[in-house]
Design an enzyme around this catalytic site. Structure first.
Site, mmCIF file in Angstrom:
data_model
loop_
_atom_site.group_PDB
_atom_site.id
_atom_site.type_symbol
_atom_site.label_atom_id
_atom_site.label_comp_id
_atom_site.label_asym_id
_atom_site.label_seq_id
_atom_site.Cartn_x
_atom_site.Cartn_y
_atom_site.Cartn_z
ATOM 1 N N TYR A 79 0.871 -1.142 0.094
ATOM 2 C CA TYR A 79 0.166 0.024 0.146
ATOM 3 C C TYR A 79 1.126 1.255 -0.205
ATOM 4 C CZ TYR A 79 -4.504 2.127 0.870
ATOM 5 O OH TYR A 79 -5.704 2.908 0.667
ATOM 6 N N ASN A 152 -15.733 3.128 3.569
ATOM 7 C CA ASN A 152 -16.730 2.968 2.539
ATOM 8 C C ASN A 152 -17.802 4.120 2.243
ATOM 9 O OD1 ASN A 152 -15.509 0.972 1.151
ATOM 10 N ND2 ASN A 152 -15.868 -0.404 2.841
ATOM 11 N N PHE A 294 -9.967 8.841 -7.208
ATOM 12 C CA PHE A 294 -10.283 9.061 -5.698
ATOM 13 C C PHE A 294 -9.619 8.298 -4.693
ATOM 14 C CE2 PHE A 294 -12.849 9.547 -1.635
ATOM 15 C CZ PHE A 294 -12.646 10.711 -1.642
ATOM 16 N N LYS A 354 -18.111 -11.016 2.755
ATOM 17 C CA LYS A 354 -18.635 -10.593 4.172
ATOM 18 C C LYS A 354 -17.167 -9.598 4.815
ATOM 19 C CE LYS A 354 -22.037 -13.580 5.920
ATOM 20 N NZ LYS A 354 -22.017 -15.112 5.356
#
Lengths: 361, 361
Positions: A79, A152, A294, A354
């Site tokens: 990342y 989110n 974004f 999930k």
């Protein structure tokens, strides 16, 4: 009087840098990694003495913290954000205030809070944090919604707000519509009176998925194949989209572009197909399409104290407590079973992945 | 007295809609196509009586008009703009005022003008046009610069103005740097104190091309291959570009993207490689690169009467008359030899494509 003497003590401590024994007898647990690699291998559990908050700090007890794909990538070193090692993973979560520093007036014991900063390391039972880095949330908010508020739902909200001037009746198109973010997009569109065209991969159980997304408020749910041949924009019933949200890339993103109105924007926030975004020259020149990206982490950093940010939290929390916006499908596992959560997040399968959420008891 | 009676005549004509015999005995010639196809085949030459200007119109005599690639594409029917047929080709040119309508006070006989509107059809010896559709230019301006003012210099100007906030010392990168527009970009960058990194295809005579572009003001000229390995951005001498201008597409555009500062824009205005623009997902999300397009025709339509537009003309004309901005390499051919101009424009070869300009004598 009690307050006064406590303040006096804290001032003394601050000035003389004295160390007092913590008043908490209990220890805190945290997950730590000292090197990048396979999360299941590099993460270990550690215990430490619970620290005492400074005057403007707050001691919180974590209640729940999700395992996000970005957390996995950060541990793997894949990342763009690389916290100094050793580090405690976890960027989101919901906590309860246990004790406040002497000068804290905005929070009190028992309040529910979520962190406003990245890289706090939420995969631990307790932490001490500046009062300014916490957002107080209503207790009636669901634990899952609270624990997953800052990534989110905020990503969906900002993409719908900042890249097009949308008014009720306007159309938005998105791919990966069954993703955690995609589900938020569908629900926020419904709440704002926007129409959403939702693209998903064809799969076993597609009709079940279609139903699920329509229940959330999707106007249309189409497979990639159906999108290629669709005539939903032919009549006058549905205007062409003014905004496309892309978390897939490749051919799928290109198919979305074909349906956009001139002058529209496609926002990329993920690349699940691992293929780049490809744009025909003519779409840029003659259709004036704009291709942007974004990244919520960067937005939050740049807008940390902005009015926009707190208006967004307020509106999202209001939608969540009014049942207009529900959290992701999830599985709650005890903090001790963190390996199960890690392994399952790395191998998301099935219709709707999930979200694994660590629960601290 | 003479003016008065002429005005009176014109008023009479206007009110009674009388038709007088044109006072011009001479005829006008124009090129016309009635169907799309190979320009050399579908274009024919026609003559007609020269019309007389209405009160707010102007009769002009064309002096020079370029043959642009977009003209060829329009005739072929491959351009997004399709004028009603039959049509006279040509969008740019410079003309001399021959006669003005009775209410025209802003222009007089002998003035030099360029058309402010698209699709006028400049490939003709004379035309009558509304006074509002003409821009008066100084006579000391070169004929070639005047005839080619409204497309390439304006495209370069707007791309450097409207997609990044550039200050002296900032860097711009472009591919196809030897194109007509690219040469304008180089010169405007020099005039504004911007540094330009210019990418060209490797070719026989590359050193000669390098010299030519450096003479125009290029800071660096690199081949595509050199760009991949360049270390010009490594030290502190040259900041990474804040703007990329792309008229090539494909791998070449991608290579430019790699060198941009975070948050920068790449503007596409052409696609010479016929390959689409490909953007890695991570460049959009984590580098916040923005991919946009620019089409001068559309900009001019949207900003027809804007202050921005006339400030642009003023500045470009000033640069041209001060020898800061020179017109393209060109070949002037007589209007009668239009087929030579068409054929050569369709098969541009060599280091720097020569702009064919029709001359009307």
């Amino acid at each position: 009087m009690a307050n006064l003497s406590r303040n006096f003590l804290n001032v003394l401590k601050g000035q003389l840098n004295l160390k007092f024994h913590p008043r908490h007898n209990s220890t805190s647990s945290k997950l730590v990694y000292a090197e990048h690699g396979d999360p299941v291998k590099v993460i270990r559990k550690e215990t430490e003495q619970i620290a005492e908050p400074q005057p403007d700090e707050v001691l919180v007890k974590m209640l729940a913290a999700p395992v996000n794909p970005a957390d996995i990538n950060t541990i793997q070193g894949k990342y763009p954000v690389r916290p100094p090692l050793p580090a405690v993973p976890g960027n989101e979560g919901v906590a309860e205030v246990v004790e406040v520093g002497s000068s804290v007036t905005t929070l009190k014991k028992g309040d529910r809070v979520v962190p406003l900063v990245q890289g706090l390391g939420t995969w631990r039972t307790h932490t001490v944090i500046s009062k300014d880095d916490l957002l107080k949330i209503p207790k009636r908010m669901g634990l899952v919604e609270a624990a997953t508020l800052t990534v989110n739902p905020c990503t969906a909200y900002r993409m719908l707000r900042d890249f097009a001037s949308l008014k009720p009746g306007d159309t938005v198109i998105q791919n990966g519509a069954n993703s955690a973010c995609g589900q938020n997009v569908i629900q926020i569109c419904r709440a704002w009176g926007l129409r959403s065209v939702n693209i998903v991969r064809d799969r076993a159980g597609i009709e079940e998925l279609r139903c699920f997304l329509k229940e959330l408020g999707a106007t249309h749910v189409l497979t990639e194949e159906e999108l290629r041949k669709t005539d939903i924009f032919k009549g006058s019933q549905l205007e062409r989209p003014k905004l496309a949200l892309n978390c897939v890339g490749g051919q799928n993103a290109l198919e979305m572009l074909r349906h956009l109105q001139n002058g529209s924007t496609m926002v990329t926030y993920g690349g699940m197909s691992r293929e780049p975004v490809t744009v025909p020259t003519s779409a840029l020149i003659f259709k004036d399409l704009r291709i942007k990206g974004f990244w919520m982490t960067e937005w939050s950093k740049r807008n940390a104290d902005s009015v926009d940010r707190f208006e967004m939290f307020e509106e999202l929390i209001s939608m969540m407590t009014n049942n207009e916006l529900q959290g992701p499908a999830f599985k709650m596992v005890n903090f001790e079973q963190y390996k199960e959560a890690l392994m399952n997040t790395m191998t998301i399968k099935g219709m709707i992945g999930k979200k694994y959420i660590l629960e601290f008891k």
